[in-house]
Structures are given as structure tokens and as C-alpha cells.
Design an enzyme around this catalytic site. Structure first.
Site, mmCIF file in Angstrom:
data_model
loop_
_atom_site.group_PDB
_atom_site.id
_atom_site.type_symbol
_atom_site.label_atom_id
_atom_site.label_comp_id
_atom_site.label_asym_id
_atom_site.label_seq_id
_atom_site.Cartn_x
_atom_site.Cartn_y
_atom_site.Cartn_z
ATOM 1 N N ALA A 165 -2.697 16.330 -2.396
ATOM 2 C CA ALA A 165 -3.089 17.121 -3.278
ATOM 3 C C ALA A 165 -1.503 17.591 -3.619
ATOM 4 C CB ALA A 165 -4.240 18.291 -3.722
ATOM 5 N N SER A 166 -1.138 18.707 -3.860
ATOM 6 C CA SER A 166 0.227 18.861 -4.210
ATOM 7 C C SER A 166 0.432 19.932 -3.304
ATOM 8 C CB SER A 166 0.158 20.321 -5.275
ATOM 9 O OG SER A 166 -1.169 21.568 -5.371
ATOM 10 N N ASP A 193 -11.449 26.308 -9.437
ATOM 11 C CA ASP A 193 -10.800 25.007 -10.020
ATOM 12 C C ASP A 193 -11.896 24.274 -9.894
ATOM 13 O OD1 ASP A 193 -8.639 23.838 -10.199
ATOM 14 O OD2 ASP A 193 -8.193 23.539 -7.847
#
Length: 325
Positions: free
Chosen positions: A119-120, A285
Site C-alpha cells: 500500500a502507500s 478506513d
């Protein structure tokens, strides 16, 4: 002095890269319709991925904004949630050694070199403990903290400039970026995520709803490494894709295992209500890749990097709204 100079050089190089990528991509987006319906989404996803850091977080936010973007954009940007270019495993294992004070071989009986997701901010690998427990190991990418902080400063400057434009007056871009900055900086400390995950794990274990949060292995966790119980099943993203594309074969196979979109939707609603109304703490999230349905239909929440809390005023408003309904 040396650290400040290094940070300044990183900021200058980073800014030049962002400006160059923006200049390159803007003309392509302006003529996107000339190259077919998928060209624009692919270029936009590539732009956020190439920029990296805080820009990937923006792309991830947009991936869940079905009210703002067409489905071809949300589907393409959804690849930013867990399918980015992986960091070399050697760098990940070195970070684990530095954070835990022991080698990967000493911490885990086996460790999968191929990442499960990238992911980021972090990368996730599968592993097995010496007692046989299957786990996932979430590791922050090397130097990602510096990169994100540089990006957020640049984004704040851009937001201040955008707020001065008459066409965007009233949108308050600065507030949006400030909120993004707060959540992104919190996600850079995996010890916070460990605390939130452990709390929700304990809460979900005491109610009758078929939802679950993974167990935290504190002795194998730190600010940059988080070891969690491994959850296997079908992601909600896979279910959405199968439903949208009419993949009846997959839906029937999942239904035989007690996994259906209808049941999942009901449990998801009940879980959100339970978190906000009783725990007063909730996963902030809940994108489809963070929700896994295991055999039997239990809904598993697997990422608590962003968590919200309900104060007394908000809780009272929710209760009054419920009574009114």
C-alpha cells in the site's frame, strides 16, 4: 545539521519530481477522451503511484468516492489500495531486524518473501510463528515518513493557493488537506494501530455480531513493524467485482461457504452501528480491501491505521437521531 541538510535536499528533489510529473500528466488528462474510456483512469492511477507518498493517499481517498468519480476511475484507483510496486524484500527484512532487534529468522519460523499487499505507507508479508500461528507482518516502507512529510507540506501550500481561486471559493481545500495530513501522520506510527486493533479485537469478542478484528502480537510489533493474526477469506472488493461483472460462478462457490453479499451487507451495517454506538470507536478506513469475509460469513476488519472516536456530544446526537428515526 547533516540531518537538516539531507531533509532539505530530499524536499528539493521531491518537489522537482512532483512538478515534472504534473507537467507530463496534465496534457494527457486533457485529451484523455481521444484514447478510449480507460485511458484517463489509467493515467491518473499511474500519476498518483509515480508520485508516491502522500499522493497515493489522495488516490486511495478518491478510490472510495463513488459519489464524485465514475466507476472506471474508482475501479482503477482501487489498485492503489493494496497493489502498488513492492519494496525489495531485503529492505523489508532489514527494517524488521532494526525495529525488533533480531533477525527475521529469529523472529519467525518462516517468512514469505513475496508480499501479500503493498500500500502507500507499508508492505505486508505472510509468516508463521514458532508455535505454528499464521500471521501477517506489516512493515513501514524505508524513509516513507520523510517523504510523506515533504508531500504534506507541498500539498498544504497548494491548498492555500487553491483556496484563493474564486472558482473554488467555499470548498475549503485546506481543511481537506489538513485532515489528510492528520490521518497520514497517525498511520506512520504502527504502535498506535496495534493499540487500536487490540482494543477493537477485545470489544468484538464480547458481542453477538459476526464480526472480528485480528489478534495483535505485541512482542513482535513496534512503531514500524506490526504482527497480526492472519485472516483468510474473500475480500469485499472481490465480492463487489463479482457482483458488478455478473460472475455467478464465484458467487455460488462463496455462497456454499456461507459467504454472500446480502449477509455481508447486513453484518457490515450492524458492525458499524456497534462500533459507533457502543464502542464509541470505529474503523475510519473501511475500504473494500480492508474487509475480509471468512468461511461461515464472519466479517473481518484488518486495518486500523485510521480510527475515529465518538465524543459525548456526537454520541448524544446519534442517540437522538436514532430515537427520531
Amino acid at each position: 545539521m547533516r540531518a537538516r541538510l539531507s531533509h532539505t535536499i530530499l524536499a528539493v528533489v521531491r518537489l522537482c519530481r512532483l512538478v515534472a510529473l504534473t507537467i507530463l500528466v496534465t496534457p494527457l488528462l486533457l485529451v484523455r477522451d481521444l484514447f478510449g474510456p480507460t485511458f484517463g483512469p489509467r493515467v491518473l492511477r499511474w500519476y498518483f503511484e509515480a508520485c508516491g507518498g502522500g499522493y497515493v493517499k489522495i488516490g486511495q481517498m478518491l478510490a472510495t468516492r463513488y459519489d464524485l468519480l465514475r466507476v472506471e476511475y474508482t475501479d482503477e484507483l482501487g489498485k492503489l489500495l493494496d497493489s502498488l510496486r513492492p519494496v525489495p524484500t531485503a529492505k523489508i527484512t532489514e527494517e524488521i531486524r532494526r525495529a525488533l532487534g533480531r533477525s527475521v529468522e529469529d523472529a519467525y519460523a518462516s517468512f514469505e518473501s513475496q508480499p501479500l499487499a503493498t500500500a502507500s505507507l507499508a508492505q505486508v508479508h505472510g509468516a508463521v510463528l514458532f508455535d505454528g500461528d499464521e500471521v501477517v507482518v506489516k512493515v513501514l516502507k524505508p524513509r516513507i515518513g520523510e517523504q510523506v512529510r515533504v508531500d504534506l507540506r507541498f500539498l498544504r501550500l497548494c491548498a492555500r493557493a487553491l483556496d484563493l481561486l474564486p472558482v473554488l471559493r467555499g470548498l475549503d481545500v485546506s481543511s481537506l488537506i489538513d485532515e489528510l495530513s492528520r490521518t497520514a501522520l497517525e498511520e506512520l506510527d504502527l504502535s498506535r494501530e496495534a493499540m487500536h486493533t487490540a482494543y477493537i479485537h477485545e470489544q468484538m469478542a464480547t458481542d453477538p455480531i459476526a464480526h472480528y478484528a485480528p489478534r495483535v502480537y505485541r512482542e513482535l510489533s513496534s512503531r514500524t513493524v506490526l504482527t497480526l493474526e492472519r485472516i483468510r477469506g474473500v475480500t469485499v472488493r472481490e465480492m463487489l467485482s463479482a457482483t458488478t461483472n455478473g460472475n455467478g460462478g464465484a458467487l455460488e462457490a462463496w455462497a456454499a461457504r456461507g459467504i454472500t453479499p446480502q449477509r455481508t451487507a447486513v453484518i457490515l451495517l450492524r458492525s458499524v452501528l456497534e462500533q459507533t454506538m457502543r464502542y464509541r470507536s470505529f474503523n475510519a478506513d473501511p475500504h473494500p480491501s480492508n474487509l475480509i469475509v471468512s468461511d461461515g460469513g464472519t466479517l473481518n476488519w484488518v486495518d486500523f491505521g485510521a480510527v475515529g472516536w465518538i465524543d459525548e456530544r456526537q454520541w448524544d446526537q446519534q442517540m437522538r437521531l436514532r430515537d427520531a428515526i
